[in-house]
Design a protein around this motif. Sequence first.
Motif, PDB file in Angstrom:
ATOM      1  N   ILE A 189      -5.253 -33.254 -32.918  1.00 51.41           N
ATOM      2  CA  ILE A 189      -4.610 -32.602 -34.059  1.00 51.41           C
ATOM      3  C   ILE A 189      -3.176 -33.109 -34.101  1.00 51.41           C
ATOM      4  CG2 ILE A 189      -4.099 -30.437 -35.223  1.00 51.41           C
ATOM      5  CD1 ILE A 189      -6.014 -29.046 -33.275  1.00 51.41           C
ATOM      6  N   ARG A 190      -2.759 -33.577 -35.252  1.00 56.27           N
ATOM      7  CA  ARG A 190      -1.379 -34.019 -35.422  1.00 56.27           C
ATOM      8  C   ARG A 190      -0.670 -33.039 -36.351  1.00 56.27           C
ATOM      9  NH1 ARG A 190      -2.579 -40.536 -36.033  1.00 56.27           N
ATOM     10  NH2 ARG A 190      -3.228 -40.835 -33.866  1.00 56.27           N
ATOM     11  N   LEU A 191       0.435 -32.501 -35.862  1.00 53.68           N
ATOM     12  CA  LEU A 191       1.127 -31.426 -36.563  1.00 53.68           C
ATOM     13  C   LEU A 191       2.594 -31.770 -36.811  1.00 53.68           C
ATOM     14  CD1 LEU A 191      -0.161 -28.381 -34.457  1.00 53.68           C
ATOM     15  CD2 LEU A 191      -1.025 -29.157 -36.661  1.00 53.68           C
ATOM     16  N   ARG A 192       3.109 -31.236 -37.902  1.00 51.12           N
ATOM     17  CA  ARG A 192       4.541 -31.278 -38.187  1.00 51.12           C
ATOM     18  C   ARG A 192       5.041 -29.842 -38.285  1.00 51.12           C
ATOM     19  NH1 ARG A 192       8.147 -34.688 -42.447  1.00 51.12           N
ATOM     20  NH2 ARG A 192       9.946 -33.288 -42.478  1.00 51.12           N
ATOM     21  N   LEU A 268       3.920 -32.899 -33.231  1.00 48.18           N
ATOM     22  CA  LEU A 268       3.101 -32.612 -32.058  1.00 48.18           C
ATOM     23  C   LEU A 268       1.818 -33.435 -32.079  1.00 48.18           C
ATOM     24  CD1 LEU A 268       3.290 -28.707 -32.130  1.00 48.18           C
ATOM     25  CD2 LEU A 268       4.711 -30.244 -30.766  1.00 48.18           C
ATOM     26  N   ASP A 269       1.441 -33.933 -30.909  1.00 45.50           N
ATOM     27  CA  ASP A 269       0.160 -34.606 -30.706  1.00 45.50           C
ATOM     28  C   ASP A 269      -0.666 -33.707 -29.795  1.00 45.50           C
ATOM     29  OD1 ASP A 269      -1.991 -36.223 -30.182  1.00 45.50           O
ATOM     30  OD2 ASP A 269      -0.823 -37.959 -29.553  1.00 45.50           O
ATOM     31  N   VAL A 270      -1.664 -33.063 -30.358  1.00 47.06           N
ATOM     32  CA  VAL A 270      -2.500 -32.116 -29.617  1.00 47.06           C
ATOM     33  C   VAL A 270      -3.841 -32.779 -29.318  1.00 47.06           C
ATOM     34  CG1 VAL A 270      -3.559 -29.826 -29.634  1.00 47.06           C
ATOM     35  CG2 VAL A 270      -1.384 -30.217 -30.845  1.00 47.06           C
ATOM     36  N   ARG A 271      -4.265 -32.707 -28.061  1.00 41.16           N
ATOM     37  CA  ARG A 271      -5.548 -33.293 -27.670  1.00 41.16           C
ATOM     38  C   ARG A 271      -6.438 -32.192 -27.094  1.00 41.16           C
ATOM     39  NH1 ARG A 271      -5.785 -38.836 -29.356  1.00 41.16           N
ATOM     40  NH2 ARG A 271      -3.597 -39.245 -29.891  1.00 41.16           N
ATOM     41  N   THR A 272      -7.697 -32.188 -27.511  1.00 38.48           N
ATOM     42  CA  THR A 272      -8.601 -31.106 -27.121  1.00 38.48           C
ATOM     43  C   THR A 272      -9.869 -31.647 -26.471  1.00 38.48           C
ATOM     44  OG1 THR A 272      -9.710 -31.076 -29.290  1.00 38.48           O
ATOM     45  CG2 THR A 272      -7.755 -29.678 -29.023  1.00 38.48           C
ATOM     46  N   VAL A 273     -10.541 -30.747 -25.752  1.00 39.89           N
ATOM     47  CA  VAL A 273     -11.822 -31.069 -25.123  1.00 39.89           C
ATOM     48  C   VAL A 273     -12.843 -30.028 -25.580  1.00 39.89           C
ATOM     49  CG1 VAL A 273     -10.726 -32.126 -23.109  1.00 39.89           C
ATOM     50  CG2 VAL A 273     -11.299 -29.685 -23.062  1.00 39.89           C
ATOM     51  N   ALA A 274     -14.092 -30.245 -25.219  1.00 36.98           N
ATOM     52  CA  ALA A 274     -15.148 -29.307 -25.593  1.00 36.98           C
ATOM     53  C   ALA A 274     -14.788 -27.901 -25.142  1.00 36.98           C
ATOM     54  CB  ALA A 274     -16.477 -29.745 -24.968  1.00 36.98           C
ATOM     55  N   GLY A 275     -15.015 -26.946 -26.020  1.00 32.99           N
ATOM     56  CA  GLY A 275     -14.685 -25.561 -25.719  1.00 32.99           C
ATOM     57  C   GLY A 275     -13.434 -25.076 -26.413  1.00 32.99           C
ATOM     58  N   VAL A 304      -0.595 -29.328 -40.934  1.00 37.79           N
ATOM     59  CA  VAL A 304      -1.602 -30.141 -40.244  1.00 37.79           C
ATOM     60  C   VAL A 304      -1.660 -31.507 -40.918  1.00 37.79           C
ATOM     61  CG1 VAL A 304      -4.020 -30.367 -39.592  1.00 37.79           C
ATOM     62  CG2 VAL A 304      -2.936 -28.098 -39.610  1.00 37.79           C
ATOM     63  N   ILE A 305      -1.251 -32.541 -40.205  1.00 37.79           N
ATOM     64  CA  ILE A 305      -1.288 -33.904 -40.734  1.00 37.79           C
ATOM     65  C   ILE A 305      -2.690 -34.473 -40.639  1.00 37.79           C
ATOM     66  CG2 ILE A 305      -0.382 -36.249 -40.439  1.00 37.79           C
ATOM     67  CD1 ILE A 305       2.167 -34.956 -39.316  1.00 37.79           C
ATOM     68  N   ASP A 306      -3.352 -34.212 -39.508  1.00 35.79           N
ATOM     69  CA  ASP A 306      -4.728 -34.674 -39.331  1.00 35.79           C
ATOM     70  C   ASP A 306      -5.402 -33.818 -38.280  1.00 35.79           C
ATOM     71  OD1 ASP A 306      -6.844 -36.283 -40.020  1.00 35.79           O
ATOM     72  OD2 ASP A 306      -6.303 -37.943 -38.707  1.00 35.79           O
ATOM     73  N   ASP A 307      -6.703 -33.614 -38.447  1.00 40.43           N
ATOM     74  CA  ASP A 307      -7.482 -32.781 -37.537  1.00 40.43           C
ATOM     75  C   ASP A 307      -8.778 -33.515 -37.222  1.00 40.43           C
ATOM     76  OD1 ASP A 307      -8.904 -30.862 -36.163  1.00 40.43           O
ATOM     77  OD2 ASP A 307      -8.487 -29.247 -37.571  1.00 40.43           O
ATOM     78  N   ARG A 308      -8.913 -33.959 -35.968  1.00 45.73           N
ATOM     79  CA  ARG A 308     -10.083 -34.717 -35.536  1.00 45.73           C
ATOM     80  C   ARG A 308     -10.766 -33.966 -34.394  1.00 45.73           C
ATOM     81  NH1 ARG A 308      -6.751 -40.439 -35.009  1.00 45.73           N
ATOM     82  NH2 ARG A 308      -5.961 -40.478 -37.150  1.00 45.73           N
ATOM     83  N   PRO A 309     -11.897 -33.335 -34.650  1.00 43.35           N
ATOM     84  CA  PRO A 309     -12.553 -32.522 -33.616  1.00 43.35           C
ATOM     85  C   PRO A 309     -13.043 -33.373 -32.443  1.00 43.35           C
ATOM     86  CG  PRO A 309     -13.358 -31.992 -35.817  1.00 43.35           C
ATOM     87  CD  PRO A 309     -12.570 -33.256 -35.941  1.00 43.35           C
ATOM     88  N   TRP A 310     -13.197 -32.724 -31.291  1.00 43.60           N
ATOM     89  CA  TRP A 310     -13.813 -33.391 -30.149  1.00 43.60           C
ATOM     90  C   TRP A 310     -15.284 -33.651 -30.466  1.00 43.60           C
ATOM     91  CZ3 TRP A 310     -17.623 -30.067 -28.674  1.00 43.60           C
ATOM     92  CH2 TRP A 310     -17.415 -28.698 -28.879  1.00 43.60           C
ATOM     93  N   VAL A 311     -15.842 -34.648 -29.786  1.00 44.44           N
ATOM     94  CA  VAL A 311     -17.219 -35.079 -30.047  1.00 44.44           C
ATOM     95  C   VAL A 311     -17.996 -35.120 -28.744  1.00 44.44           C
ATOM     96  CG1 VAL A 311     -18.646 -37.055 -30.720  1.00 44.44           C
ATOM     97  CG2 VAL A 311     -16.683 -36.414 -32.122  1.00 44.44           C
ATOM     98  N   GLU A 312     -19.209 -34.609 -28.775  1.00 44.12           N
ATOM     99  CA  GLU A 312     -20.133 -34.729 -27.639  1.00 44.12           C
ATOM    100  C   GLU A 312     -21.520 -35.103 -28.155  1.00 44.12           C
ATOM    101  OE1 GLU A 312     -18.944 -32.179 -23.771  1.00 44.12           O
ATOM    102  OE2 GLU A 312     -19.958 -31.050 -25.349  1.00 44.12           O
ATOM    103  N   THR A 313     -21.991 -36.266 -27.747  1.00 50.58           N
ATOM    104  CA  THR A 313     -23.360 -36.681 -28.037  1.00 50.58           C
ATOM    105  C   THR A 313     -24.148 -36.582 -26.734  1.00 50.58           C
ATOM    106  OG1 THR A 313     -22.657 -38.200 -29.792  1.00 50.58           O
ATOM    107  CG2 THR A 313     -24.829 -38.571 -28.833  1.00 50.58           C
TER     108      THR A 313
END
Length: 401
Positions: A189-192, A268-275, A304-313
């Motif tokens: 997630i990229r935030l201003r 802000l550069d926010v990085r997320t994981v599953a959950g 919110v500049i961009d929102d890219r969800p975590w991915v699990e295949t």
Amino acid sequence: MDITSLDAGINEPELIEFTQHLVRTHALGEVGRGERAVAEFLLAKIREWDWAVELFDAGGRPNIVVTLTGGGGPGPTLAFEGHMDVVTEGDPDQWTVDPFGGEIRDGKLYGRGSADMKSGVAAMLYGARALQLSGPFPGRVRLLLLADEEGMMTGAKASVAQGFVQDVDGVICCEPEGDEVCPTSKGAIRLRVDFTGVMSHGAMPWQGRNTLPAMARVMLGLEELEERLIEEVGSRTSLGSPSITPTVIQAGTADQMNTIPGTSSLFLDVRTVAGVDHETLLKRIGECVDTAARERGIGSSVTVIDDRPWVETGSDTPLVTALVDAHEVVNGVRPVLGAVPGTTDGTILTHYGNVPSVVYGPGGKWIAHMVDEYVEVNDLKRYALTYAVAAHRFLHEGSRT
């Protein structure tokens, strides 16, 4: 499976030379946005092979789609994806080679984009060509050559919006992952964050409302939020922990040190994981910002500049197992199941296009965007062959279900 015919379909010297030319193809004046010159170079090879091609635009930037029908009856559609853009080379004087020279030295092909990801683009093209030359195959192979992955991923988003993945059963993103097959990726997630106070003279701060103390409180608050987030969801062995990282501050000017800024911005550069639920996390960040701003009597907003969800295949899906098996066939060892520390176009294709994705490609996992970026020359044919074997396996197994 006998891979002799697939191997014979890859002209290794030509593949190496093709990759060198890709690295050298750089549009001056379009640092990081050189897709048009790259697209023209790729289209020349695509037309030489008499492949049907579709072009589409995304934000004024070119994108290429190739679909190969195998003539072997019905079956699934497998896509390979690569992006045509690169990041800036930075200061060329810090490089020991020409950043756009495509020089080969000690078995390594150097240059900006050599790993991220012109080698992956070259390998996927030559892998698809090898599959085609080996004889009929069921189903279809689609090649997605997209723009702007290093930015807002407009190419991937447009490919979903325009229907180029709605019939795709799986996609292999050919990003550099160092022999790891990566079915999971972090979200981003990229935030201003904007603060609005009142500008005043530095000698009379009581006449203004300084935005910087509020920004400092927000950064401390976000650090505490990050710690709580890690406690709540834990750390993934392959992905690491979620993070909330301030990356850019904008406030005042150095030649006006006697002036209290009435406005300031924090990125802000926010990085997320599953959950990690993005909607909930955004709410918590907003509350942190709002509390700090109100305590200092200033205004605030979060964009919110961009929102890219975590991915699990799933590791047991046909896409992942076909690629894992192909790697073992070509290399003689089972690959490590890893994870992408950042996000890729696959994130967009999976979340918004509902297509299973996996990331696997030539080049070291940590070499991207660095000075003296390189790819091992021997990786080029090895990955092209692995792509061809994976496609053969995925399409033939899928046609029997």
